[in-house]
Design a protein around this motif. Sequence first.
Motif, mmCIF file in Angstrom:
data_model
loop_
_atom_site.group_PDB
_atom_site.id
_atom_site.type_symbol
_atom_site.label_atom_id
_atom_site.label_comp_id
_atom_site.label_asym_id
_atom_site.label_seq_id
_atom_site.Cartn_x
_atom_site.Cartn_y
_atom_site.Cartn_z
ATOM 1 N N UNK A 141 0.867 -0.781 -0.122
ATOM 2 C CA UNK A 141 0.260 0.439 0.212
ATOM 3 C C UNK A 141 1.141 0.986 -0.146
ATOM 4 N N UNK A 142 2.144 1.196 0.598
ATOM 5 C CA UNK A 142 3.156 2.478 0.851
ATOM 6 C C UNK A 142 3.259 2.551 -0.626
ATOM 7 N N UNK A 143 2.897 4.160 -0.320
ATOM 8 C CA UNK A 143 3.867 4.866 -1.925
ATOM 9 C C UNK A 143 2.275 4.776 -3.131
ATOM 10 N N UNK A 144 1.096 3.921 -2.925
ATOM 11 C CA UNK A 144 0.026 3.440 -3.934
ATOM 12 C C UNK A 144 -0.625 5.474 -3.911
ATOM 13 N N UNK A 145 -1.342 5.403 -5.187
ATOM 14 C CA UNK A 145 -1.964 6.738 -4.813
ATOM 15 C C UNK A 145 -3.291 6.223 -4.334
ATOM 16 N N UNK A 146 -3.890 7.362 -3.473
ATOM 17 C CA UNK A 146 -5.167 6.365 -3.602
ATOM 18 C C UNK A 146 -6.127 7.857 -3.834
ATOM 19 N N UNK A 147 -6.975 7.751 -4.563
ATOM 20 C CA UNK A 147 -8.254 8.833 -4.566
ATOM 21 C C UNK A 147 -9.357 8.771 -4.020
ATOM 22 N N UNK A 148 -10.068 10.083 -3.365
ATOM 23 C CA UNK A 148 -10.946 10.337 -2.267
ATOM 24 C C UNK A 148 -11.897 11.221 -2.908
ATOM 25 N N UNK A 149 -12.558 10.755 -2.967
ATOM 26 C CA UNK A 149 -13.860 11.351 -3.534
ATOM 27 C C UNK A 149 -14.952 11.864 -2.819
ATOM 28 N N UNK A 150 -14.894 12.608 -1.591
ATOM 29 C CA UNK A 150 -15.949 13.244 -0.545
ATOM 30 C C UNK A 150 -14.751 13.633 0.735
ATOM 31 N N UNK A 151 -14.452 14.867 1.203
ATOM 32 C CA UNK A 151 -13.549 15.067 2.062
ATOM 33 C C UNK A 151 -14.518 15.071 3.806
ATOM 34 N N UNK A 152 -15.575 14.487 3.708
ATOM 35 C CA UNK A 152 -16.116 14.924 4.547
ATOM 36 C C UNK A 152 -15.475 14.022 6.195
ATOM 37 N N UNK A 153 -16.701 13.416 7.109
ATOM 38 C CA UNK A 153 -15.988 13.066 7.928
ATOM 39 C C UNK A 153 -15.710 11.710 7.613
ATOM 40 N N UNK A 154 -15.942 10.849 7.560
ATOM 41 C CA UNK A 154 -15.574 9.717 6.888
ATOM 42 C C UNK A 154 -14.123 9.717 5.947
ATOM 43 N N UNK A 155 -14.660 10.718 4.831
ATOM 44 C CA UNK A 155 -13.054 10.874 4.039
ATOM 45 C C UNK A 155 -12.280 11.163 4.453
ATOM 46 N N UNK A 156 -12.471 11.806 5.670
ATOM 47 C CA UNK A 156 -10.618 12.221 6.352
ATOM 48 C C UNK A 156 -10.503 11.388 7.652
ATOM 49 N N UNK A 157 -11.122 10.126 8.031
ATOM 50 C CA UNK A 157 -10.830 9.663 8.215
ATOM 51 C C UNK A 157 -10.586 8.408 8.099
ATOM 52 N N UNK A 158 -10.495 8.209 6.664
ATOM 53 C CA UNK A 158 -10.439 7.012 5.606
ATOM 54 C C UNK A 158 -9.150 7.545 5.244
ATOM 55 N N UNK A 159 -8.914 9.421 5.084
ATOM 56 C CA UNK A 159 -7.559 9.134 4.094
ATOM 57 C C UNK A 159 -6.386 9.118 6.054
ATOM 58 N N UNK A 160 -6.551 9.627 6.685
ATOM 59 C CA UNK A 160 -5.863 9.456 7.876
ATOM 60 C C UNK A 160 -5.409 8.111 7.933
ATOM 61 N N UNK A 161 -6.057 6.779 7.711
ATOM 62 C CA UNK A 161 -5.135 5.442 8.055
ATOM 63 C C UNK A 161 -4.511 5.616 6.977
ATOM 64 N N UNK A 162 -4.971 6.016 5.700
ATOM 65 C CA UNK A 162 -4.276 5.519 4.346
ATOM 66 C C UNK A 162 -2.920 6.459 4.486
ATOM 67 N N UNK A 163 -2.760 7.521 5.110
ATOM 68 C CA UNK A 163 -1.414 7.722 5.486
ATOM 69 C C UNK A 163 -0.769 7.664 6.360
ATOM 70 N N UNK A 164 -1.320 6.726 7.675
ATOM 71 C CA UNK A 164 -0.562 5.941 8.738
ATOM 72 C C UNK A 164 0.155 4.515 7.813
ATOM 73 N N UNK A 165 -0.227 4.524 6.500
ATOM 74 C CA UNK A 165 -0.110 3.028 5.502
ATOM 75 C C UNK A 165 0.941 3.591 3.912
ATOM 76 N N UNK A 166 0.805 5.124 4.458
ATOM 77 C CA UNK A 166 2.138 5.825 3.402
ATOM 78 C C UNK A 166 1.599 6.254 2.525
ATOM 79 N N UNK A 167 0.744 6.346 2.202
ATOM 80 C CA UNK A 167 0.207 5.978 0.374
ATOM 81 C C UNK A 167 -0.048 7.644 0.431
ATOM 82 N N UNK A 168 0.403 7.665 -1.028
ATOM 83 C CA UNK A 168 -0.386 9.027 -1.461
ATOM 84 C C UNK A 168 -1.040 9.290 -1.654
ATOM 85 N N UNK A 169 -2.322 10.415 -1.074
ATOM 86 C CA UNK A 169 -3.713 10.654 -1.208
ATOM 87 C C UNK A 169 -3.886 11.817 -1.726
#
Length: 332
Positions: A141-169
């Motif tokens: 997962x590290x280094x992969x680009x993840x595209x998040x559509x909708x950055x409300x509370x759930x989108x942002x909680x998801x982004x935090x987890x993915x950033x922990x994995x080292x994904x590029x969001x």
Amino acid sequence: MRVAVFSTKSYDKEFLESANEGRHELTFLETRLTGGTAALASGHDAVCLFVNDEASGENLQILADLGVRLITLRSAGFNHVDLEKADERNLTVARVPAYSPHAVAEHTVALMLTLNRKIHRAHNRVREANFSLEGLLGFDMRGRTVGVVGTGVIGQATIKILQGFGCHVIAYDPFPSDDADFQYVDLPTLFSSSDIITLHCPLTPETFHLIDAESIAQMQRGVMLINTSRGALVETQAVIDGLKRGDIGYLGLDVYEEEADLFFENLSGDIIQDDQFMRLTTFPNVVITGHQAFFTEEALSAIAKTTLNNVSDFETGEIPEKNIVSVNQYRR
Ligand code: NAI
């Protein structure tokens, strides 16, 4: 107040009774709200609804004629409510705007990891003493680009987890957050640049079939697509075609456009009539869960508490503005 609770499951009853503390008279109904069942709300001041209850204009009309004044939703999403009719009939609509965004975000990432590392297939193999690794190759997962559509509370909680994995969001939202520590891009850029795309926007006329043949054509071949938001964001036949061509490499769904006739029920002895849904279940690179992303102890407890507080606040004063759903909700 007297509240008719539609679509009640054992867990709804347990958590609502515990949060109620005798404040309101709750009538638990197992049936969904439909044109044929709306009359069961007779004698109640409020109805409490879940995501597959049909709060259409016609049904709201029946509820209003029966004297119902409050529609209290046990959900964040409110796409199933005809807000224009509710407004016209002076029905207050309340929701639970954020109960546990982490529940949905964690389930979203669980789908990503399951698909990536093929846990669903590995589990079956090991149970049959098949320890071959052929076909189970995943990616970091590290280094992969993840595209998040909708950055409300759930989108942002998801982004935090993915950033922990080292994904590029990267993300798209027509109302971007001011203090984002990720990059906003336009939708075509998100589609064309992402290894994984995850949907966290509400279902509105603008987002209906956001994922269709045209948007799939803009994506990288072999993209992973995750939808834990609302089924109709995705045009089912278009993703089936994309999966057959190999354009979509992985599909994770917690929601499905026609889920109202399927999800939340045990249909294991029935003949499922929905051929598109059954086709989806035949792909080895598709994982579907039945709208369970919200289903954690913390979330159910928070949903029950806010739902009944909405009833109390309606009765004694005012429901907090953030819990009210109005016709103008996404026309900021
Ligand atoms: P939210 O209201 O906090 O965030 C939604 C975001 O989407 C907002 O930032 C909004 O500006 C954005 N948005 C609006 N129109 C958009 C568009 N056209 N394109 C991209 N973004 C757009 O909502 P929250 O709590 O984050 O929930 C998101 C969705 O998740 C809900 O609408 C609901 O449908 C779904 N959900 C699913 C659950 C499940 O169990 N599977 C449980 C809870 C929510």
